[in-house]
Design a protein around this motif. Structure first.
Motif, PDB file in Angstrom:
ATOM      1  N   MET A 190      10.296   6.739  25.426  1.00 35.39           N
ATOM      2  CA  MET A 190       9.930   7.137  26.776  1.00 35.39           C
ATOM      3  C   MET A 190      10.252   8.613  27.013  1.00 35.39           C
ATOM      4  O   MET A 190       9.447   9.361  27.587  1.00 35.39           O
ATOM      5  N   ILE A 191      11.439   9.049  26.555  1.00 35.46           N
ATOM      6  CA  ILE A 191      11.828  10.462  26.686  1.00 35.46           C
ATOM      7  C   ILE A 191      10.838  11.345  25.923  1.00 35.46           C
ATOM      8  O   ILE A 191      10.400  12.389  26.414  1.00 35.46           O
ATOM      9  N   TYR A 192      10.470  10.903  24.716  1.00 36.12           N
ATOM     10  CA  TYR A 192       9.516  11.673  23.911  1.00 36.12           C
ATOM     11  C   TYR A 192       8.178  11.827  24.623  1.00 36.12           C
ATOM     12  O   TYR A 192       7.589  12.919  24.634  1.00 36.12           O
ATOM     13  N   GLU A 193       7.682  10.750  25.227  1.00 39.75           N
ATOM     14  CA  GLU A 193       6.395  10.817  25.936  1.00 39.75           C
ATOM     15  C   GLU A 193       6.473  11.806  27.093  1.00 39.75           C
ATOM     16  O   GLU A 193       5.516  12.539  27.358  1.00 39.75           O
ATOM     17  N   GLN A 194       7.623  11.837  27.778  1.00 41.20           N
ATOM     18  CA  GLN A 194       7.800  12.794  28.866  1.00 41.20           C
ATOM     19  C   GLN A 194       7.764  14.236  28.328  1.00 41.20           C
ATOM     20  O   GLN A 194       7.096  15.109  28.893  1.00 41.20           O
ATOM     21  N   LEU A 195       8.479  14.469  27.248  1.00 40.62           N
ATOM     22  CA  LEU A 195       8.525  15.814  26.661  1.00 40.62           C
ATOM     23  C   LEU A 195       7.159  16.214  26.111  1.00 40.62           C
ATOM     24  O   LEU A 195       6.710  17.355  26.291  1.00 40.62           O
ATOM     25  N   LEU A 196       6.500  15.268  25.439  1.00 37.72           N
ATOM     26  CA  LEU A 196       5.189  15.565  24.865  1.00 37.72           C
ATOM     27  C   LEU A 196       4.191  15.896  25.962  1.00 37.72           C
ATOM     28  O   LEU A 196       3.327  16.760  25.796  1.00 37.72           O
ATOM     29  N   GLY A 197       4.312  15.221  27.094  1.00 35.27           N
ATOM     30  CA  GLY A 197       3.431  15.517  28.221  1.00 35.27           C
ATOM     31  C   GLY A 197       3.582  16.945  28.707  1.00 35.27           C
ATOM     32  O   GLY A 197       2.597  17.610  29.049  1.00 35.27           O
ATOM     33  N   ALA A 198       4.826  17.449  28.717  1.00 38.76           N
ATOM     34  CA  ALA A 198       5.066  18.829  29.137  1.00 38.76           C
ATOM     35  C   ALA A 198       4.525  19.813  28.106  1.00 38.76           C
ATOM     36  O   ALA A 198       3.989  20.875  28.449  1.00 38.76           O
ATOM     37  N   ILE A 199       4.653  19.461  26.821  1.00 37.43           N
ATOM     38  CA  ILE A 199       4.142  20.335  25.757  1.00 37.43           C
ATOM     39  C   ILE A 199       2.618  20.369  25.771  1.00 37.43           C
ATOM     40  O   ILE A 199       2.003  21.434  25.672  1.00 37.43           O
ATOM     41  N   THR A 200       2.004  19.203  25.915  1.00 39.49           N
ATOM     42  CA  THR A 200       0.542  19.119  25.947  1.00 39.49           C
ATOM     43  C   THR A 200      -0.022  19.911  27.119  1.00 39.49           C
ATOM     44  O   THR A 200      -1.056  20.575  27.015  1.00 39.49           O
ATOM     45  N   ALA A 201       0.670  19.838  28.255  1.00 37.96           N
ATOM     46  CA  ALA A 201       0.196  20.515  29.472  1.00 37.96           C
ATOM     47  C   ALA A 201       0.051  22.022  29.276  1.00 37.96           C
ATOM     48  O   ALA A 201      -0.819  22.653  29.887  1.00 37.96           O
ATOM     49  N   VAL A 211       0.131  13.572  30.686  1.00 40.51           N
ATOM     50  CA  VAL A 211       0.432  12.363  29.930  1.00 40.51           C
ATOM     51  C   VAL A 211      -0.835  11.535  29.821  1.00 40.51           C
ATOM     52  O   VAL A 211      -1.462  11.203  30.831  1.00 40.51           O
ATOM     53  N   TYR A 212      -1.224  11.210  28.605  1.00 43.37           N
ATOM     54  CA  TYR A 212      -2.422  10.393  28.396  1.00 43.37           C
ATOM     55  C   TYR A 212      -2.053   8.913  28.387  1.00 43.37           C
ATOM     56  O   TYR A 212      -0.983   8.532  27.956  1.00 43.37           O
ATOM     57  N   GLU A 262     -21.098  18.089  27.645  1.00 45.62           N
ATOM     58  CA  GLU A 262     -21.766  18.298  26.354  1.00 45.62           C
ATOM     59  C   GLU A 262     -21.146  19.435  25.558  1.00 45.62           C
ATOM     60  O   GLU A 262     -21.142  19.410  24.324  1.00 45.62           O
ATOM     61  N   ASN A 263     -20.613  20.443  26.267  1.00 46.30           N
ATOM     62  CA  ASN A 263     -20.008  21.592  25.580  1.00 46.30           C
ATOM     63  C   ASN A 263     -18.481  21.490  25.475  1.00 46.30           C
ATOM     64  O   ASN A 263     -17.823  22.459  25.123  1.00 46.30           O
ATOM     65  N   LYS A 264     -17.958  20.282  25.785  1.00 45.37           N
ATOM     66  CA  LYS A 264     -16.522  20.013  25.665  1.00 45.37           C
ATOM     67  C   LYS A 264     -15.687  21.054  26.419  1.00 45.37           C
ATOM     68  O   LYS A 264     -14.687  21.555  25.921  1.00 45.37           O
ATOM     69  N   LEU A 265     -16.153  21.358  27.620  1.00 51.06           N
ATOM     70  CA  LEU A 265     -15.449  22.303  28.476  1.00 51.06           C
ATOM     71  C   LEU A 265     -14.607  21.596  29.540  1.00 51.06           C
ATOM     72  O   LEU A 265     -14.278  22.159  30.572  1.00 51.06           O
ATOM     73  N   CYS A 266     -14.263  20.344  29.238  1.00 51.93           N
ATOM     74  CA  CYS A 266     -13.335  19.604  30.092  1.00 51.93           C
ATOM     75  C   CYS A 266     -12.645  18.568  29.208  1.00 51.93           C
ATOM     76  O   CYS A 266     -13.155  18.200  28.145  1.00 51.93           O
ATOM     77  N   ALA A 267     -11.469  18.104  29.635  1.00 49.33           N
ATOM     78  CA  ALA A 267     -10.694  17.180  28.810  1.00 49.33           C
ATOM     79  C   ALA A 267     -11.386  15.826  28.681  1.00 49.33           C
ATOM     80  O   ALA A 267     -11.529  15.290  27.586  1.00 49.33           O
ATOM     81  N   ASP A 268     -11.822  15.239  29.790  1.00 49.33           N
ATOM     82  CA  ASP A 268     -12.537  13.962  29.765  1.00 49.33           C
ATOM     83  C   ASP A 268     -13.902  14.161  30.425  1.00 49.33           C
ATOM     84  O   ASP A 268     -14.885  14.420  29.757  1.00 49.33           O
TER      85      ASP A 268
END
Length: 329
Positions: free
Chosen positions: A241-252, A328-329, A276-282
């Motif tokens: 859980m701690i890792y997911e929190q940290l990874l979320g901050a890194i990904t951001a 966080v995904y 189509e040009n992948k100019l957004c995350a989702d």
């Protein structure tokens, strides 16, 4: 939790604003941390908004030792130190995940005017010398292992084990090749008479300033969150859980949050273009209005200039760019 989880937070370069600000990472991940500000760390650190975590300051060199012996449950440490500890004894540490900072390379270096391009050249040129070859390093176990795996070393010395000295402790039977523990400031030992060093580096600039050149790379390393093999399932779940929190901050840190207004007549067209040009995350989030709507997208920072240019062609207005704290995904 029934038991508190003991967290080892790194002292030194992994809590440095220039290399890896672990304090800021925890703050960005939503933790209120007291006593761990870079340059003003305390050996007793408080995580004010998570009573299940007990935090202590740990030196990178000792963190794997503490993990292997269950003195800390989890710790942030470079993979180089994990591997250094595991050369001579089996490690029971569990890698929860990589944290994508504190990236270094462990390298072999010699004076820049040396004729050697690799370690094999070095041993070949020095095979008949009468005085010991001296190598200084903070990584004596990895260094000795790397030397013994070199084919030219094997041709000259066979299975002989390089002599290693860590302060007053010695080991090995080949005193013609000596690996000496440096305890830091390793690059200066060449000027004092060492033949080569093994040290970690990010860019190699400090080595070049010291008049050295790289001839081998032993490994590449980055910081990660590791757990002791003695952790209970409950503690491992907490560690993840701690890792997911940290990874979320890194990904951001890799994204911008962008909002802009667009005419309702162009919503479908601009949305299709962004996807189509992948100019957004989702896919774009649309907040509809009577004549104009606001579109909200997460965009990789590297693609932001391209996206700005594109949406202007659709007559986008009121373009706002914000930094993210956590994703966080």
């Amino acid at each position: 939790m029934n038991e508190k989880i003991i967290l080892g937070l790194p002292k030194g370069s992994l809590n440095n604003v220039k290399r890896g600000n672990t304090h800021q990472l925890f703050v960005d991940a939503g933790y209120e941390v007291k006593g761990y500000e870079p340059g003003d760390e305390s050996y007793e650190i408080e995580i004010l908004n998570d009573e299940d975590i007990v935090a202590f300051l740990t030196r990178p060199q000792s963190t794997p030792v503490e993990l292997n012996r269950g003195m800390v449950d989890i710790g942030i440490v470079g993979e180089d130190w994990i591997k250094e500890e595991s050369v001579l004894r089996e490690s029971n540490t569990i890698k929860i995940g990589d944290l994508d900072y504190g990236k270094t390379r462990l390298i072999v270096a010699v004076p820049k005017d040396s004729p050697y391009d690799n370690l094999s050249d070095f041993f070949r040129a020095n095979k008949d010398r009468k005085t010991p070859i001296l190598c200084f390093t903070e990584y004596p176990n990895l260094t000795r292992k790397f030397i013994m795996e070199n084919e030219v070393y094997q041709e000259i010395y066979g299975d002989a084990v390089p002599f290693v000295q860590v302060r007053g402790l010695t080991d090995g039977d080949n005193e013609m090749v000596q690996v000496i523990n440096s305890d830091g400031a390793t690059e200066v030992y060449i000027a004092k008479g060492a033949d080569l060093i093994v040290d970690n580096t990010q860019t190699g600039s400090s080595l070049r300033k010291a008049g050295l050149k790289e001839i081998e790379t032993i490994l590449q390393s980055s910081a990660g969150l590791y757990a002791s093999g003695d952790c209970t399932e409950e503690k491992l779940d907490k560690a993840k859980m701690i890792y997911e929190q940290l990874l979320g901050a890194i990904t951001a840190k890799k994204y911008f949050d962008v909002k802009f207004n667009i005419s309702n007549s162009k919503i479908e067209e601009v949305s299709k273009y962004l996807i189509e040009n992948k100019l957004c995350a989702d896919e774009p989030t649309i907040n509809s209005g009577s004549d104009f709507s606001q579109i909200n997208v997460l965009i990789p920072k590297s693609r932001f200039p391209e996206m700005i240019d594109a949406i202007k062609k659709f007559d986008a207005t009121s373009i706002i760019r914000n930094d993210l704290k956590q994703l966080v995904y």
